[in-house]
Every structure is written in C-alpha cells, then in structure tokens.
Design a protein around this motif. Structure first.
Motif, short mmCIF file in Angstrom:
data_model
loop_
_atom_site.label_atom_id
_atom_site.label_comp_id
_atom_site.label_asym_id
_atom_site.label_seq_id
_atom_site.Cartn_x
_atom_site.Cartn_y
_atom_site.Cartn_z
N GLU A 31 0.84 -1.22 0.00
CA GLU A 31 0.00 0.00 0.00
C GLU A 31 0.87 1.27 0.00
O GLU A 31 0.51 2.28 -0.59
CB GLU A 31 -0.94 -0.02 1.21
N ASN A 32 2.02 1.18 0.67
CA ASN A 32 2.94 2.32 0.63
C ASN A 32 3.39 2.59 -0.80
O ASN A 32 3.49 3.73 -1.24
CB ASN A 32 4.17 2.06 1.52
N LEU A 33 3.66 1.50 -1.54
CA LEU A 33 4.07 1.68 -2.94
C LEU A 33 2.91 2.25 -3.76
O LEU A 33 3.11 3.15 -4.60
CB LEU A 33 4.53 0.35 -3.54
N ALA A 34 1.70 1.74 -3.51
CA ALA A 34 0.53 2.21 -4.26
C ALA A 34 0.31 3.71 -4.03
O ALA A 34 -0.07 4.46 -4.95
CB ALA A 34 -0.70 1.42 -3.85
N PHE A 35 0.58 4.13 -2.80
CA PHE A 35 0.43 5.54 -2.42
C PHE A 35 1.34 6.41 -3.30
O PHE A 35 0.94 7.45 -3.81
CB PHE A 35 0.82 5.67 -0.94
N ALA A 36 2.59 5.93 -3.49
CA ALA A 36 3.54 6.68 -4.32
C ALA A 36 3.12 6.67 -5.79
O ALA A 36 3.21 7.68 -6.49
CB ALA A 36 4.94 6.09 -4.18
N ILE A 37 2.61 5.52 -6.23
CA ILE A 37 2.23 5.39 -7.65
C ILE A 37 1.11 6.38 -7.99
O ILE A 37 1.11 7.02 -9.04
CB ILE A 37 1.82 3.93 -7.97
N LYS A 38 0.17 6.55 -7.03
CA LYS A 38 -0.94 7.49 -7.25
C LYS A 38 -0.45 8.92 -7.43
O LYS A 38 -1.01 9.71 -8.15
CB LYS A 38 -1.90 7.44 -6.05
N ARG A 39 0.65 9.23 -6.72
CA ARG A 39 1.16 10.61 -6.77
C ARG A 39 2.33 10.78 -7.75
O ARG A 39 2.97 11.82 -7.77
CB ARG A 39 1.64 11.02 -5.37
N ALA A 40 2.60 9.76 -8.56
CA ALA A 40 3.77 9.82 -9.45
C ALA A 40 3.61 10.93 -10.49
O ALA A 40 2.49 11.28 -10.88
CB ALA A 40 3.94 8.48 -10.16
N THR A 41 4.76 11.47 -10.94
CA THR A 41 4.73 12.56 -11.92
C THR A 41 4.37 12.06 -13.32
O THR A 41 4.01 12.84 -14.18
CB THR A 41 6.11 13.25 -11.99
N GLN A 42 4.53 10.74 -13.55
CA GLN A 42 4.14 10.14 -14.85
C GLN A 42 3.43 8.83 -14.55
O GLN A 42 3.62 8.27 -13.47
CB GLN A 42 5.37 9.78 -15.67
N PRO A 43 2.69 8.30 -15.51
CA PRO A 43 2.03 7.02 -15.27
C PRO A 43 3.05 5.92 -14.96
O PRO A 43 4.13 5.88 -15.55
CB PRO A 43 1.31 6.72 -16.59
#
Ligand SMILES: Nc1ncnc2c1ncn2[C@@H]1O[C@H](COP(=O)(O)OP(=O)(O)OP(=O)(O)O)[C@@H](O)[C@H]1O
Length: 359
Positions: A97-109
């Motif tokens: 979930e920590n990784l998913a949190f970062a993926i949601k806020r990533a600067t690119q897909p």
C-alpha cells in the motif's frame, strides 16, 4: 532525459553557519556529497529539494528551472524522490500500500511492468504484505527506496540512507544500491560521510567543509588528489573500474583488466566480461625499482611517480602514481621514498597484494 548538467548555486545563512555553493553535476550517475558532520550536506540537499525556502540562488535540473530570482518551484512540484536517513513509510499501510500511495502521486504514469521491475530491483517481493513494523531496518529502507523510485522522479536525493542501519545490514543493502546505480538513468545525489559507501557507489565526488565545496570531480581523480581536503586516515586509496577478463577456478581468483594493467584478486563469482569496481588502500601498495617474479605479490604494475607529499605523521609519505591513465596513491615511509630516490617522472613498479584488494 536531459543531457544538461544539474546546475546549483545557493546561499543560505544560519547562526554560525553559512552555505555558499556553486556546483555543476553530471545528469547521470551517482554524485556523493561527502564531508564531516555539520559540513552542510543535508542543507544543500534540502535546498535542491526546495525545503530551504530562505535559500537564494539558482537551480536547474533536467533543463528545468526550479529556482532563480523569479521562480521557486515548490517541493511537491519538483520531480524528485527523497530518501531520508530513517525509512519514512506510512506505518498503518502495508509495504504494497505504501508503494501504491507513491504510484498514485507519481509525476508520470507507472505501468505494472515498472512496478514489478522496481520490486525486483530492491528484492522486496516477499515483503509486500507486511507493515513497516514487521520489517527489519534494512528491509524498511529498501521499501522506502522503491517507493521513492515509483514516484518516477527525474532526480533521486538520498540523505545517508544507511546511517541508521548496522554494518551487516549496510552490507545487505549496498548491493541493491549498486544495482540501482547501474539500472537507473536518472541522476542520484547521495549524502554520506562514509568513505566506503562513496567508494562503492559514487561516480562523482563533491567534498564539503563549512558550507563550501572544497573539492569535486570524477571519483578516482578526486579521491587520489594528495591535497584532498578531507582526511581519510587509513582509508586513503584509489578506486579502479575494471573488466573481469579471466577466472582461475583452481585458485578461486579473478583477473580484471583496467586502463593501466591487470589485477588478480579473490573471485566472488564474477562473469567474464562483467564490470567490477575495486578499492586499493594506499597502505597496501609497495613500490619497487624493478619488476619481481620471486615474490608472493602477483600484481606488479608499471607506474610513474607524479607527486609526493608528507602525511600528518612526518615520517610518512603519500606518493601519487599514474598507471596508464589510472591514478593510484601509495603510502610509504619518507625513508623508503628517499632510499628509492622517488621524484616526479620516475618510473617505478607498484606492487599490490591480491588479498588487499576490496570489491
Ligand atoms: N534549521 C536550522 N537552523 C539553524 N541551523 C541549522 C539548521 N539546519 C542546519 N543548521 C546548521 O547548519 C550546519 C550544517 O548542517 P547540515 O545538517 O547541513 O550538515 P551535514 O553535513 O548534513 O551534517 P551530518 O552529516 O551530521 O548530517 C550545522 O552547523 C547545523 O547546525
């Protein structure tokens, strides 16, 4: 990815401390900010991250202006990943979930393939369902690094990521960081006061003292400067990039070739053709006027003396040598230097014990 260098000029004053730097860094590879405690390494990193809003200056990263007289891009709009000394995972979420949190806020897909590659790179697949409290310090730090990478940064800032882990954990994480360095195509700025980490990871070395840059340049050229301002004590030495060219399975040795010659050292299971970085301490090099074969020391390299200086102890000399295009430093007594009549330009043989070479 931009090929423009990262350009950073900052001034910032705190009571009793003044940061004043003007730096150009390559747009690739690992740059180590190296120096004693209080030198200003973290402050400089924070300026780059936009966390020191009082700092004046100019910052260009990947061709984009993040700060100048008219611009100040806030931290959350800078495409950067920041890894702190202590792993900073959200404690109520699992690693996944920590990784998913970062993926949601990533600067690119972030594609599923990107996610899997990052998980593999840091070796965290078996840890994904655990919460941060169920991970060791080293595992937490690996998940933290994965999270920083999944935000798709154009620049990765790492502030002593190994400072809070003990020596065995450090040895566990370092290979992952070495992997990162060869896999990522974004610049990494890595703060450390450990010569070992710098020797293993850095391509460019920036030494800081009292808020200023006191030396900077390619790693080995800078480390082997006899006037390198940060005293390294027993760790004075050189870092050689080489290619493994032969293995001797009978004696468990590997041979690596570099611009200057060949070195035999213990074989840690390399593939022939692979790149290897070895570290040779100045105290482990002896000098001889002739090439000897009647000795246990197998590595004997033709070198030329470039420069001689006195160490902190007046009886000891540091001798800078050039072996092909590779600079090396040897430590010996002034008495031996006098006996061998060492002087700049003199040809000499540098002898390095295989057992002393560290990978
Ligand atoms: N917010 C602040 N207010 C006042 N002084 C500060 C502040 N932040 C840093 N300093 C001072 O700036 C100097 C540089 O600190 P900095 O943390 O950048 O050093 P460092 O090289 O990263 O050290 P370390 O290796 O111990 O982390 C220190 O003297 C510190 O006390």
């Amino acid at each position: 990815m931009s090929t423009l260098p990262l350009d950073a000029r900052f001034k910032l004053s705190y009571p009793g401390f003044c940061l004043d730097v003007d730096l150009q860094l390559p747009c690739q590879g690992v740059t180590a900010l190296f120096g004693h405690s209080g030198a200003g390494k973290t402050t400089l990193l924070r300026c780059i991250a936009g966390l020191e809003t009082a700092a004046t200056g100019h910052l260009r990263v990947n061709g984009q202006i993040w700060q100048d007289n008219n611009t100040f891009v806030p931290t959350h709009r800078r495409a950067l990943g920041y890894v702190f000394q202590e792993a900073s995972l959200l404690p109520h979420l699992s690693a996944r979930e920590n990784l998913a949190f970062a993926i949601k806020r990533a600067t690119q897909p972030v594609t599923e393939a990107d996610r899997m590659d990052t998980i593999d790179l840091l070796g965290i697949a078996p840890l994904l369902d655990r919460s941060p409290g169920q991970l060791s310090g080293g595992e937490r730090q690996r998940v933290t690094i994965a999270r920083a990478l999944l935000s798709k940064p154009g620049l990765l800032l790492m502030d002593e990521p190994l400072a809070s882990v003990d020596q065995p954990l450090k040895q566990e994480i370092l290979p992952y960081l070495e992997n990162l360095k060869t896999t990522l195509d974004i610049p990494i700025i890595y703060v450390s006061h450990s010569a070992e980490e710098v020797a293993r990871l850095a391509d460019t070395l920036v030494a800081m003292e009292n808020g200023r840059i006191v030396a900077s340049g390619p790693l080995n050229d800078t480390l082997t400067r006899l006037d390198f301002p940060i005293k390294l004590g027993e760790e004075v030495g050189s870092v050689i990039e080489a290619t493994v060219t032969e293995r001797d399975p009978q004696w468990q040795l590997a041979k690596a070739t570099f611009d200057g010659g060949e070195l035999w050292f213990r074989d840690s299971g390399y593939d022939v053709g692979s790149q290897v970085r070895v570290r040779v301490f100045a105290r482990d090099i002896s000098l001889s006027l002739q090439h000897h074969s009647d000795t246990s020391i197998v590595n004997s390299l033709p070198a030329v003396v470039e420069e001689i200086s006195t160490e902190q102890h007046p009886g000891l000399a540091l001798v800078k040598l050039r072996v092909g295009n590779t600079p090396l430093v040897a430590r010996l007594t002034h008495r031996s230097a006098h006996h061998l009549e060492l002087a700049p330009g003199k040809p000499i043989w540098a002898q390095i014990k295989s057992v002393a070479i560290i990978q």
